[in-house]
Design a protein around this motif. Structure first.
Motif, mmCIF file in Angstrom:
data_model
loop_
_atom_site.group_PDB
_atom_site.id
_atom_site.type_symbol
_atom_site.label_atom_id
_atom_site.label_comp_id
_atom_site.label_asym_id
_atom_site.label_seq_id
_atom_site.Cartn_x
_atom_site.Cartn_y
_atom_site.Cartn_z
ATOM 1 N N LYS A 277 -23.730 -18.126 11.063
ATOM 2 C CA LYS A 277 -22.695 -18.576 11.992
ATOM 3 C C LYS A 277 -22.454 -17.545 13.082
ATOM 4 N N MET B 106 -13.491 -13.925 8.630
ATOM 5 C CA MET B 106 -12.490 -15.000 8.653
ATOM 6 C C MET B 106 -11.175 -14.494 9.235
ATOM 7 N N SER B 107 -10.494 -15.369 9.933
ATOM 8 C CA SER B 107 -9.137 -15.082 10.403
ATOM 9 C C SER B 107 -8.167 -15.373 9.256
ATOM 10 N N GLU C 142 -5.803 -17.609 9.118
ATOM 11 C CA GLU C 142 -5.726 -19.059 8.882
ATOM 12 C C GLU C 142 -6.946 -19.543 8.109
ATOM 13 N N GLU C 143 -8.108 -19.010 8.512
ATOM 14 C CA GLU C 143 -9.336 -19.444 7.827
ATOM 15 C C GLU C 143 -9.332 -19.021 6.356
ATOM 16 N N ALA D 277 -7.129 -21.391 4.521
ATOM 17 C CA ALA D 277 -7.719 -22.729 4.398
ATOM 18 C C ALA D 277 -8.936 -22.730 3.465
ATOM 19 N N HIS D 278 -9.851 -21.749 3.652
ATOM 20 C CA HIS D 278 -11.115 -21.791 2.908
ATOM 21 C C HIS D 278 -10.996 -21.265 1.489
ATOM 22 N N ARG E 116 -12.516 -11.455 11.382
ATOM 23 C CA ARG E 116 -13.319 -12.367 12.185
ATOM 24 C C ARG E 116 -13.989 -11.587 13.302
#
Ligand code: ADP
Ligand code: MG
Length: 634
Positions: free
Chosen positions: A48, A88-89, A91-92, A95-96, A146
């Motif tokens: 990614k 990852m942030s 929020e990520e 969520a993840h 991130r």
């Protein structure tokens, strides 16, 4: 440890808790796979990053080589996996690593019984992923930042894998993700270089990034280098770029688990390098079983797309038709541009011709599987047969090929198993038979003794028995195979062609003539119910039967349409009578018009019941029948 701010404790989504429980108990004997899952994620994270860096090169922050580092601390009983991928942030992370986003998860989890033996089968349908870390760890910490975010926007996630997790903001200088597993007391064996190295070789050799471990030091303690020396333990090259002959089956299988996020081996695969007008490599897999969300509209489908080895996107669904949406794998193109988008993929001749070539590859692969490994093909058919049945309607060009892959239940297969191919059928047709006969219905039990089969049984002609919801619709597209027409035995005026001898035909005509009077009387009595009345040559044992008009919707289609709230055009069936049956003879000789009408209605209703239909006025049927019974016993 650095300063933590904005610390909060959050609960896992219910489904995560269920998954954690399921996983810890069902994967105990296969616990080393946690490492494969974490490495798979680190590799995805590098993919990614490389992709996002195509548009924003600054994300690479100086451009150090992308890699994964795996280390351990015997004293602290930890294993640490670090990548310099996308990160990852906050929020990520929430969520993840706090929810499961797959649609249909909650419904799927309802299947859990609490019985470990039964439930452990379900994990294979679901996949495992990040949470598998808790098979071996009683605490997991994730430090991540991130790419492109400031060093002050690092995140620390921590959980004991019970009901909740903590997140806090931290400083993290290096981009990417570090995962620290605090091993359970009985899992300390994993804090060992030799063990970790073996697991990496076994499951992750195919990962294209280097996976580094600290070099083992064997000399005198005083000569030990001050800094850790790292060495790469995997092959670190993209598997699909290697020649087929050099890739072992186990490597193909492990690579499959990585790309498909599956937990079990695939049934089959096909690896091809195409050169010429178009240049691309494809590696396509047939999974071993259906994922739980196969019929979810939003379920992931499509291939992993690379352009010149650079990862571009997951779930590129433009390269295969919908009816092959269960196929997983990779396609790596040299012709597409690195900044190709989903929109561009929708159109364009390159994708079109790749799609048609890849479709052929898959169909060929399935043909081969059916021919060489019938047991495996059975498993395939059980998992994906229903999806493949969408093929003839979607893919006109490959209709014949797809038809050859279909499997049906039939009157020559007592078990009711879907195991007969159209080729099998044609291999044993009767002399003079130039059609393929089938009957559709709701369940096998319901149609295997249908009166529609009587004449076929008498003549020893095989009939395919179709009971999947999609079958009637499928058959409206599949009208021919190998030059032979497919005929619904419940539809129209059954013409057995050469299967009826000249004498048979003559006899039929004579009987029809003899019963003309009866047919007329029946037409009068059942005028409201039927489109036509005629003498049948379908029957040997039953007195009467209903046939569907040539152009009318069958029962299955009608029920599907009704269930979806659509208005279904009313169509009346054709009522056929068996002139040899004593009830019909009796009817023919009935002088009383009222009794004639009652008997006719009873025969009509019975024929509807035998066809699996429900009665429009069941009370009237019962009344008439009882009236008759009373008269009989009087
Ligand atoms: P999957 O890999 O099937 O998506 P996982 O449970 O393995 O499911 O991972 C969940 C998600 O967490 C990933 O999709 C990804 O967004 C994120 N993730 C996990 N590990 C990493 C990592 N090392 N770097 C960046 N993101 C990660
Ligand atoms: Mg994963």
């Amino acid at each position: 440890m650095s300063v933590e701010t904005q610390k909060e404790t959050l609960g896992f989504q219910t489904e995560v808790k269920q998954l954690l429980h399921l996983m810890i108990h069902s994967l105990y004997s296969n616990k080393e796979i946690f490492l494969r899952e974490l490495i798979s994620n680190a590799s995805d994270a590098a993919d990614k990053l490389r992709f996002e860096a195509l548009a924003k090169p600054e994300l690479l922050e100086g451009g150090a080589e992308l890699k994964i580092r795996l280390s351990f601390d015997k004293d602290a009983k930890t294993v640490t996996l670090e990548d310099n991928g996308i990160g990852m942030s906050r929020e990520e992370v929430i969520a993840h690593l706090g929810t499961i986003a797959k649609s249909g998860t909650a419904d799927f989890m309802k299947n859990l019984t609490g019985d470990q033996k039964k439930d452990s089968h379900l994990i294979g349908q679901f996949g495992v992923g990040f949470y598998s870390a808790f098979i071996v760890a009683d605490q997991v910490e994730v430090f991540t930042r991130r790419a492109g975010a400031a060093a002050s926007e690092g995140v620390h996630w921590s959980s004991k894998g019970e009901g909740e997790f903590e997140v806090a903001t931290i400083d993290k200088a290096e981009r990417g993700t570090r995962i620290v597993l605090h091993l359970k007391a009985d899992q300390e064996e994993f804090a060992d270089g030799w063990r970790l190295r073996n697991i990496v070789k076994k499951y992750s050799d195919h990962i294209a990034l280097p996976i580094e471990l600290p070099k083992e030091f064997h000399g005198e303690e005083k000569d030990k280098p001050a800094e850790v020396e790292w060495e790469t333990v995997n092959r670190a090259s993209a598997l699909w770029t290697r020649p087929r002959t050099e890739v072992k089956d186990e490597e193909y299988q492990e690579f499959y688990k990585h790309v498909a996020h599956d937990f079990e081996n695939p049934l089959s695969w096909s690896h091809n390098k195409v050169e010429g007008k178009l240049e691309y490599t494809s590696l396509l897999y047939v999974p071993g079983r259906a994922p739980f969300d196969l019929y979810q509209r939003e379920a992931p489908k499509g291939l992993k797309l690379y352009v010149q080895r650079v990862f571009i996107m997951d779930q590129a669904d433009q390269f295969l038709p919908l009816y092959l949406r269960f196929i997983k794998g990779v396609v790596d193109s040299n012709d597409l541009s690195l900044n190709v988008s989903r929109e561009i993929l929708q159109t364009g001749p390159v994708v079109e011709s790749m799609k048609s070539a890849l479709t052929k590859r898959v169909l060929d692969m399935l043909e081969k599987l059916a021919k060489n490994e019938p047991e495996q093909y059975k498993a395939f058919w059980k998992a994906f047969g229903q999806v493949l049945k969408e093929g003839p309607a979607e893919d006109f060009a490959n209709k014949e090929k797809i038809a050859g892959l279909l499997r049906f239940a039939s009157t020559s297969e007592e078990s009711g198993e879907q195991s007969v191919s159209l080729a099998d059928y044609l291999g044993r047709i009767k002399e003079g038979q130039d059609k393929i006969y089938f009957l559709t219905g709701e369940t096998h039990a319901q149609i295997k003794n249908s009166p529609h089969l009587e004449v076929f049984r008498k003549k020893g002609i095989e009939v395919l028995l179709l009971t999947d919801r999609i079958d009637e619709w499928l058959m409206s597209y599949l009208t021919e195979f190998d030059g032979k027409q497919l005929i619904d035995v419940a539809r129209g005026d059954l013409d057995l062609g050469k299967l009826d001898s000249e004498e048979d035909k003559k006899a039929q005509e004579e009987v029809a003539k003899a019963k003309e009077g009866l047919v007329e009387r029946l037409k009068g009595a059942l005028a409201e119910q039927v489109a036509e009345v005629r003498v049948s040559h379908r029957l040997t044992d039953s007195p009467a039967i209903l046939a569907i008009g040539e152009q009318d919707l069958g029962l299955q289609m009608r029920q599907i349409l009704e269930a979806s709230g659509q208005k279904v055009p009313d169509s009346k069936p054709i009522f056929e009578i068996n002139p040899q049956h004593p009830l019909i003879e009796k009817l023919d000789g009935e002088p009383d018009e009222d009794r004639f009408a009652d008997l006719s209605h009873i025969l009509f209703d019975q024929a509807a019941l035998a066809a699996g239909d429900s009665l429009k006025d069941p009370a009237a049927y019962v009344q008439r029948l009882n009236k008759l019974l009373v008269e009989l016993s009087a």
